[in-house]
Scaffold this active site. Structure first.
Site, PDB file in Angstrom:
ATOM      1  CG  ASN A  34     162.137 -11.114  -9.008  1.00 20.61           C
ATOM      2  OD1 ASN A  34     162.728 -10.339  -9.778  1.00 20.61           O
ATOM      3  ND2 ASN A  34     160.830 -11.225  -8.967  1.00 20.61           N
ATOM      4  CB  CYS A  93     160.196  -7.596 -10.232  1.00 16.96           C
ATOM      5  SG  CYS A  93     158.569  -6.813 -10.263  1.00 16.96           S
ATOM      6  CE  LYS A 139     162.321 -15.010 -14.346  1.00 17.20           C
ATOM      7  NZ  LYS A 139     161.026 -15.567 -13.990  1.00 17.20           N
ATOM      8  CB  ILE A 162     164.898 -12.600 -20.011  1.00 25.32           C
ATOM      9  CG1 ILE A 162     163.767 -12.908 -21.002  1.00 25.32           C
ATOM     10  CG2 ILE A 162     166.216 -12.473 -20.678  1.00 25.32           C
ATOM     11  CD1 ILE A 162     163.579 -11.890 -22.125  1.00 25.32           C
ATOM     12  CG  ASN A 163     161.299 -11.232 -14.490  1.00 24.36           C
ATOM     13  OD1 ASN A 163     160.141 -11.305 -14.930  1.00 24.36           O
ATOM     14  ND2 ASN A 163     161.559 -11.185 -13.208  1.00 24.36           N
ATOM     15  N   GLY A 210     155.403 -14.434 -22.663  1.00 23.53           N
ATOM     16  CA  GLY A 210     154.742 -15.169 -23.747  1.00 23.53           C
ATOM     17  C   GLY A 210     155.546 -15.116 -25.034  1.00 23.53           C
TER      18      GLY A 210
HETATM   19  C1  SIN Z   1     154.813  -9.284 -10.055  1.00 29.27           C
HETATM   20  O1  SIN Z   1     154.592  -9.855  -8.973  1.00 29.27           O
HETATM   21  O2  SIN Z   1     154.290  -8.193 -10.334  1.00 29.27           O
HETATM   22  C2  SIN Z   1     155.734  -9.891 -11.061  1.00 29.27           C
HETATM   23  C3  SIN Z   1     157.056 -10.220 -10.501  1.00 29.27           C
HETATM   24  C4  SIN Z   1     158.133 -10.227 -11.542  1.00 29.27           C
HETATM   25  O3  SIN Z   1     157.916  -9.842 -12.692  1.00 29.27           O
HETATM   26  O4  SIN Z   1     159.255 -10.605 -11.221  1.00 29.27           O
END
Ligand code: SIN
Length: 306
Positions: free
Chosen positions: A128, A131, A166, A192-193, A218
């Site tokens: 990740n 985020c 990601k 994508i994230n 979404g």
């Molecule tokens: C989150 O835990 O706030 C989301 C993590 C993410 O968007 O990668």
């Protein structure tokens, strides 16, 4: 469902169908993951886990908006040393590949967490680096090609499992970032994230989320995600996993045509339940049959012909 048309070899992972649980709101307990597999997912990805436990942000952490959700949970997780118990349990009960999503605040942390996850049985890692709102990790790493390369190289040196990366859409050129990730050794790229976003309550005149800023997921972000997959496919040869607003087979097919080899589903589970995976797979299979294709791999990137 079983169909030869749906099988995918994703960087060495054998998937019975190309739908995967996206890392996100679900995915810390083996029991939850089992429910997702029962719904037809071809692979599952856990919520992101780090080196140390993290409480995450204060509520509210999720808000519903038109065509999607904005979330800012703050990467809450029990820490890898506790989480290995769930990985062990998940490996006992799941009959599909288990991918562990990993975040860190340094290249060393990404590597240490990835190694513990891989040694415990994770079939692949997903880094990740996207985020959009936790400081000093996530997109703060994934937006800087040099830092990103160092993280990927360190993780690749620490594990002998496929490493997915990601990517964030919150960059000027996702293709540039994808190229850096591919050169550093990423085995697949997830695109994508979430898209950086916020919502404000007119009554209180205040941002709704505890963290104020969050990430939009979404159907609102599907066209952005399709464009990102398309751009990446034009630039690199690494397999792409499409993610962002997929709720039905048509959405999934759009991603394959853009260049994705598999797709991840997350937000749609909130409205459609875990059976969305089976429904999407059935629809893809029917589409492939109707169009005369023998396997989903034959339509990957087809929209790039002209
Ligand atoms: C989150 O835990 O706030 C989301 C993590 C993410 O968007 O990668």
């Amino acid at each position: 469902m079983k169909s030869n048309r749906l099988t995918v070899n994703l960087a060495g992972l054998k998937l019975a169908n190309p739908t995967m649980l996206a890392s996100g709101i679900l995915g810390y307990s083996a029991e939850t993951l089992e429910g997702i597999v029962a719904g037809g997912a071809g692979a599952v990805i856990t919520k992101s886990v780090g080196l140390k436990p993290r409480a995450g942000y204060a509520n509210p952490t999720v808000v519903q908006v038109d065509c999607g959700l904005i979330n800012a949970m703050g990467l809450p997780n029990p820490g890898i040393d506790e989480f290995v118990k769930e990985i062990r349990q998940a490996k006992k009960v799941l009959n599909v590949p288990l991918v562990v999503s990993v975040y860190g605040f340094s290249e060393e942390e990404y590597a240490a967490v990835s190694k513990k996850a891989a040694d415990t049985g994770a079939d692949a890692l997903e880094l990740n680096v996207s985020c959009p709102h936790v400081k000093e990790t996530g997109s703060e790493i994934g937006q800087k090609p040099e830092t990103l390369s160092k993280v990927i190289k360190k993780v690749k040196a620490a594990v002998d499992k496929p490493v997915f990366v990601k990517l964030s859409p919150n960059v000027t050129s996702i293709a540039d970032i994808a190229e850096a990730a591919a050169k550093a050794g990423a085995d697949a790229l997830t695109a994508i994230n979430t898209v950086k976003a916020m919502a404000i309550d007119p009554e209180t005149s205040m941002p709704i989320l505890g963290n104020k800023l969050g990430g939009l997921s979404g159907s609102a972000i599907k066209p952005i995600a399709v464009r990102c997959v398309y751009d990446i496919y034009e630039r690199v040869k690494v397999p792409i996993i499409g993610c962002g607003g997929i709720a039905n087979w048509r959405d999934a097919v759009e991603f394959f045509l853009a260049g994705a080899s598999a797709v991840q589903i997350g937000t749609a589970i909130a409205t459609k339940g875990s059976s969305v995976f089976r429904a999407v797979s059935r629809g893809i299979d029917a589409y492939l049959k109707r169009k005369g294709f023998k396997n989903v791999g034959e339509i990957v990137g087809l929209s790039h012909r002209c």
